[in-house]
Motif scaffolding. Structure first.
Motif, PDB file in Angstrom:
ATOM      1  N   THR A   1       0.834  -1.200   0.000  1.00  0.00           N
ATOM      2  CA  THR A   1       0.000   0.000   0.000  1.00  0.00           C
ATOM      3  C   THR A   1       0.871   1.253   0.000  1.00  0.00           C
ATOM      4  N   THR A   2       0.507   2.208  -0.826  1.00  0.00           N
ATOM      5  CA  THR A   2       1.090   3.544  -0.738  1.00  0.00           C
ATOM      6  C   THR A   2      -0.019   4.486  -0.299  1.00  0.00           C
ATOM      7  N   GLY A   3       0.111   4.991   0.920  1.00  0.00           N
ATOM      8  CA  GLY A   3      -0.928   5.855   1.480  1.00  0.00           C
ATOM      9  C   GLY A   3      -0.558   7.320   1.419  1.00  0.00           C
TER      10      GLY A   3
ATOM     11  N   SER B   1       5.261   6.732   0.624  1.00  0.00           N
ATOM     12  CA  SER B   1       5.364   5.697   1.649  1.00  0.00           C
ATOM     13  C   SER B   1       5.058   4.345   1.023  1.00  0.00           C
TER      14      SER B   1
END
Lengths: 408, 408
Positions: free
Chosen positions: B261-263, B282
């Motif tokens: 996941t890239t949040g 991130s």
């Protein structure tokens, strides 16, 4: 044939000298429209022009017109010029090169006592960058009738200061009515602001027009969810959608010979361990022709629909049709470059310039020279002295050549 | 066999009642650690426990331990519980459900006069969310020896108020030394915070452990350039790199049965018509096993290297190894669910919980119930009454069943 040659050392010295107006510690320039620094460079330019016998007019939005008279009565001036304002962290060449090269042309004609049939005019357009007052190209737009006086005066900077206040403060509200100054032609010398000439090792770009551009905002709505407890196949990840669209639009642009850029992308309430729920991104599409841009827009819109369905909302925020410069002016620049034996190629500007507006009301074209790494709007913006000198020589040659082709 | 049945109406009423402590206008709850709202709910809990004859201890970081005595001398308590604090815009179930269900178990035992060999204990861990004081799971971590008193006391909220000041202000610094309270076992009931149980229409998740997680920051350096004058094949676009990495990491995670996941993704100096030069994103990678996460990390690192070479800088910011809960405790919950005839499945938690820390020092497991759309940390967080009641009944059943298997 003439044997006029511009004084390269003198031109370069003015580039160095004017870089003091708004100089930053990093070699960059901050000379925002109608700021004290802008006043200084304007005062300096006025002085230089008057010192060689040019008369100066200033219109009601601060555009400056310096005229060296011609020999034929009623002949319209052939103009040169560009703009003196910069981005907040700009460089020493963007805009001002076109003004200083024009000044050098006037000085060269003056020194030689060379008489032209048409008056030769140097123009400084107000607020090309749009960095202090939006939109960009405000002064040339007002001259061309795109913006009226009230619109220009009401523009606000980020401190809430209006254009009207700012121009009164530095004393550059002139009396010449907007658009009163008609032109036989306009030639704008500018750095390319792109990498093409440098990479191809070509000295002069003959600018045939400006790309069509459209700007969009795209809002994608997914579903915010916990990054640890939401399996990959149960996600509705707005950033994954955005990534596919950014890459897909670039693939389409490559295929169609256009350009696609996303310069802004912002996740709402971003958190490291939360799948992005909503985000906004910008989309900048360009193509040399309006038809090409239509095709690009259709394919990109289709891609967005396939990727997101109704979860995407695309809004057009700006449209600028393709601009085709005047064929005679273009031919003049080609011939000038030919005579001087420089390497040259036709090129379409990817950036907007004052010449876009001017071309609505007068035969216009531009001359590009290479700049280092294609960089501009940056303290590292740089152009080689020999290219600046050559650009000014091509400008001079174009002005002389165009005397014969321009209608009187 | 017993015939104890928890009082579902009473449980639901406590959920409604405690939602008043920190209630917002949108149905959400804001009950930050050691805030006045936290004091109110703590006072309420203390009162309820004492009203049914439980003795209350509070340790030096504010963890609350309410004990109902057992019949066997020196038998360690079998514990239940979770946390009462919420995110700034949290819901009515995350954390507090585990505490209220534990209270309901104590009340049910009390009403029936049911005697257990082991004491039965209800725990409220301080600052699970980490929303006011970082890191998360602070109280349970201090209890398990992961954080010492000085570290906990020195944590600051965003207003500069220390944990030490905050706990003195609400009067919840107890005298019980950190870690003094040993446990025979710990069972934490919690909403799933993910969509799996709801989508599969399963009532009870038997939690076998917590995924391994690693967090990274990735900085990608491209070359800022003008969107209009830089041809597609002359670009070094940091966002295009990022988009390829975001999508590529997700493909790898799918292939390896993990999560990526890239949040957060942030372009430095974003501008609509400038190709992004530098950006930070991130990366959150998770897998059920440490070995699986190793493989995921290797492939993602390789992808980044192939995409960006030396233009990418990847930094690990947090590592949490996989947690495997106690097999006997897990078996107890399985049997409890079996006896009650509920649908159930084993599940690995994707989120961290107090039980991660507690499992270091005591046999531990968790019980999940479905929550609406997998949502949590959100005013819209919701769980069905029948699932809350069933979760509490499984918790009661587990406590009773575990009496026989727990060492005395």
């Amino acid at each position: 044939m003439h044997n006029l040659t511009i004084n390269g050392e003198r031109l370069w010295q003015t580039i160095t000298q004017t870089a003091a107006f708004g100089a930053g510690p990093d070699g960059g320039i901050r000379r925002l429209t109608l700021s004290p620094e802008d006043k200084k460079v304007r005062d300096w330019l006025r002085e230089q022009c008057e010192a060689i016998g040019c008369s100066l007019k200033v219109d009601t939005v601060g555009n400056m017109f310096a005229t060296r008279p011609g020999t034929r009565e009623h002949a319209l001036p052939i103009a040169m010029g560009s703009h003196l304002d910069t981005q907040p962290t700009g460089g020493k060449f963007d805009g001002i090169l076109g003004v200083l090269a024009g000044l050098e042309v006037l000085r060269t004609l003056h020194d030689a006592g060379y008489e032209t049939e048409h008056p030769v005019m140097l123009i400084n357009w107000t607020n090309e960058e749009g960095a202090r007052f939006a939109p960009a190209m405000l002064g040339s737009g007002a001259h061309a009738g795109v913006f009226d006086q009230a619109f220009v005066d009401s523009r606000l900077d980020t401190d809430g200061v209006s254009f009207a206040e700012a121009i009164e403060t530095i004393g550059y509200r002139g009396e010449t009515p907007l658009g009163e100054t008609s032109l036989a032609a306009m030639f704008e010398l500018h750095i390319e602001q792109g990498p093409v000439l440098e990479r191809e090792d070509i000295e002069i770009g003959v600018v045939t027009g400006v790309q069509a551009m459209r700007w969009y905002d795209l809002v994608i709505t997914g579903q915010e969810a916990h990054a640890g407890s939401t399996p990959m196949d149960m996600r509705c990840d707005a950033l994954a959608d955005a990534a596919a669209i950014v890459l897909g639009a670039q693939d389409i642009a490559r295929k169609l010979g256009g350009m696609a850029t996303t310069g802004q992308l912002s996740i709402n309430s971003p958190s490291r361990n939360v799948i992005p729920g909503t985000l906004t991104l910008s989309l900048d599409l360009r193509h040399v022709t309006d038809g090409g841009l239509d095709s690009l827009e259709i394919e990109v819109t289709d891609l967005i629909r396939k990727q997101c369905g109704k979860r995407a909302h695309l809004q057009t925020v700006w449209i600028s049709p393709a601009v085709h410069f005047d064929v005679d002016c273009i031919e003049t620049v080609r011939c000038a470059a030919e005579r001087l034996g420089t390497s040259r190629r036709d090129i379409v500007s990817g950036a907007g310039h004052d010449s876009v507006h001017v071309s609505r009301i007068a035969p216009t074209t531009m001359i590009f020279i290479p700049c280092k790494d294609g960089l501009s709007h940056n303290p590292a913006e740089s152009a080689r002295k020999e290219h600046c000198v050559l650009g000014a020589q091509v400008l001079l040659e174009s002005i002389i050549l165009h005397q014969s082709s321009a209608g009187i």
